[in-house]
Scaffold this motif. Structure first.
Motif, short mmCIF file in Angstrom:
data_model
loop_
_atom_site.label_atom_id
_atom_site.label_comp_id
_atom_site.label_asym_id
_atom_site.label_seq_id
_atom_site.Cartn_x
_atom_site.Cartn_y
_atom_site.Cartn_z
N ASN A 53 -18.67 -16.09 18.84
CA ASN A 53 -17.20 -15.70 19.70
C ASN A 53 -17.27 -16.24 20.60
O ASN A 53 -18.38 -15.83 21.48
CB ASN A 53 -15.55 -14.51 19.55
CG ASN A 53 -16.48 -13.02 20.39
OD1 ASN A 53 -17.16 -12.70 19.44
ND2 ASN A 53 -16.91 -13.20 21.30
N CYS A 54 -16.25 -16.48 21.84
CA CYS A 54 -16.86 -17.01 22.97
C CYS A 54 -15.99 -16.35 24.28
O CYS A 54 -15.33 -17.35 24.89
CB CYS A 54 -15.91 -18.20 23.06
SG CYS A 54 -17.04 -19.64 24.21
N ALA A 56 -13.69 -12.88 25.62
CA ALA A 56 -12.47 -12.52 25.65
C ALA A 56 -11.79 -11.76 26.57
O ALA A 56 -12.51 -10.90 27.50
CB ALA A 56 -12.00 -11.64 24.31
N GLU A 58 -11.00 -12.88 29.46
CA GLU A 58 -11.60 -13.55 30.55
C GLU A 58 -12.34 -12.79 30.97
O GLU A 58 -12.69 -12.83 32.10
CB GLU A 58 -11.03 -13.70 32.42
CG GLU A 58 -9.09 -13.79 31.86
CD GLU A 58 -8.16 -13.51 32.65
OE1 GLU A 58 -8.48 -12.79 33.88
OE2 GLU A 58 -7.75 -14.21 33.00
N ALA A 62 -16.49 -16.34 27.92
CA ALA A 62 -14.85 -16.86 28.88
C ALA A 62 -14.80 -16.94 30.18
O ALA A 62 -14.22 -17.98 30.76
CB ALA A 62 -13.59 -15.27 28.19
N ASN A 81 -8.50 -15.69 22.12
CA ASN A 81 -9.00 -16.19 23.05
C ASN A 81 -7.90 -17.78 23.32
O ASN A 81 -8.56 -18.47 22.34
CB ASN A 81 -10.10 -16.89 23.06
CG ASN A 81 -11.02 -16.88 23.57
OD1 ASN A 81 -9.58 -17.59 24.74
ND2 ASN A 81 -12.43 -16.98 24.88
N GLU A 83 -7.39 -19.21 25.60
CA GLU A 83 -8.46 -20.50 26.16
C GLU A 83 -8.72 -21.23 25.31
O GLU A 83 -9.00 -22.39 25.88
CB GLU A 83 -8.99 -20.47 27.31
CG GLU A 83 -9.61 -21.04 28.44
CD GLU A 83 -8.45 -22.66 29.10
OE1 GLU A 83 -9.42 -23.30 29.20
OE2 GLU A 83 -7.41 -22.01 28.73
N PHE A 84 -9.55 -20.73 24.46
CA PHE A 84 -10.60 -21.48 23.68
C PHE A 84 -10.21 -21.76 22.49
O PHE A 84 -10.54 -22.92 22.42
CB PHE A 84 -11.55 -20.09 23.15
CG PHE A 84 -12.76 -20.32 22.19
CD1 PHE A 84 -12.78 -22.29 21.96
CD2 PHE A 84 -13.11 -20.03 21.39
CE1 PHE A 84 -14.05 -22.11 21.61
CE2 PHE A 84 -14.11 -20.07 20.53
CZ PHE A 84 -14.46 -21.64 20.57
N GLU A 245 -11.94 -4.62 23.85
CA GLU A 245 -10.86 -6.05 23.76
C GLU A 245 -9.31 -4.96 23.08
O GLU A 245 -8.57 -5.77 23.50
CB GLU A 245 -11.07 -6.41 22.85
CG GLU A 245 -11.03 -8.33 22.57
CD GLU A 245 -11.60 -8.46 21.70
OE1 GLU A 245 -11.39 -9.35 21.63
OE2 GLU A 245 -12.71 -8.01 21.59
#
Length: 256
Positions: A53-54, A56, A58, A62, A81, A83-84, A245
């Motif tokens: 994943n990219c 979370a 911030e 992220a 996420n 923003e993703f 998270e």
């Protein structure tokens, strides 16, 4: 054999714009936050990232995502996420979504020198047939779609061909590591970190506890030092910085 470098900044100093990165971690567990922050401060951009994943909250990847430093992601989860999702749907970033188990095996295969393998995951879907949106055009249309993949039959069942993944660099986080690069991961942080480390041509590991060679029982080594080129010892504050998270608590009386 001593692979320890002085700082995270020194460890990532030669990562160029446009580099491909395999990044360990699952959610926010086992994420190499210090190395990611060092890349952010170095203003490296145009990164091609391979990670489950990219980031979370911030945190993690992220940080680079929000700064516009990532151009492409190969992963298996967007999650919460926002923003993703915004960048992907807005055509600002390219995303190759693949089944999670396939991602793990593609990283492992790349690290083992296996160029490709067959798997039943994705047969009969756009994963195999092509047409998954990799990049949107910002107007709701698809600018780049995934190509069709080779499908073959073995013993009466269909399997899709998937390519192994190798990257220019890999960033991982370990609970313990020695100066030769032998690493031990804690619980779920072991999920993608060893696989990401194997896939990188130059692998950089941040370790919460740095020990001398021989301090780790060989039977306890999760990733041999042959896969690691640089080791960064985290400060106590950095080692303790572990975000959660989703916090789940139980209120009231717990009944059996």
């Amino acid at each position: 054999m001593d692979k320890v470098v002085a700082s995270a900044a020194d460890a990532v100093a030669d990562v160029p714009d446009g580099a491909s990165l395999a990044v360990g971690g699952f959610g926010l567990s086992g994420v190499p936050g210090a190395l990611i922050q060092a890349l952010h401060e170095a203003r490296v951009t145009g990164l091609d990232v391979v990670s489950n994943n990219c980031g979370a909250m911030e945190a993690g990847l992220a940080v680079l995502l929000a700064a516009g430093r990532i151009s492409r992601v190969t992963g298996s989860y967007i999650g919460g996420n926002k923003e993703f999702a915004r960048q992907y749907l807005g055509g600002e970033i390219e995303l190759e979504l693949i089944p999670q188990g396939t991602l793990a095996e593609r990283l492992r295969a790349g690290g083992c020198g296996i160029p490709a393998f067959y798997t039943p995951a994705g047969v009969g879907t756009q994963v195999a047939d092509g047409g998954l949106p990799w990049r949107y055009d910002g107007q709701g249309g698809v600018a780049v779609a995934s190509p069709a993949k080779e499908v073959r039959e073995f013993d009466g069942a269909a399997y899709v061909l998937e390519r192994g993944i190798t990257t220019d660099f890999a960033l991982v986080r370990a609970a313990r590591g020695d100066r030769h690069g032998n690493l031990v991961f804690n619980k779920s942080a072991r999920n993608f970190n060893p696989l990401a480390a194997m896939a990188g041509r130059i692998t950089i590991a941040e370790v919460e506890e740095l020990v001398e060679p021989g301090a780790i029982d060989p039977d306890q080594v999760h990733l041999p030092g042959i896969f690691v080129q640089r080791v960064v010892a985290l400060s106590p504050e950095q080692a303790a910085d572990k975000k959660i998270e989703n916090v789940t608590v139980t209120s009231g009386e717990v009944r059996a």
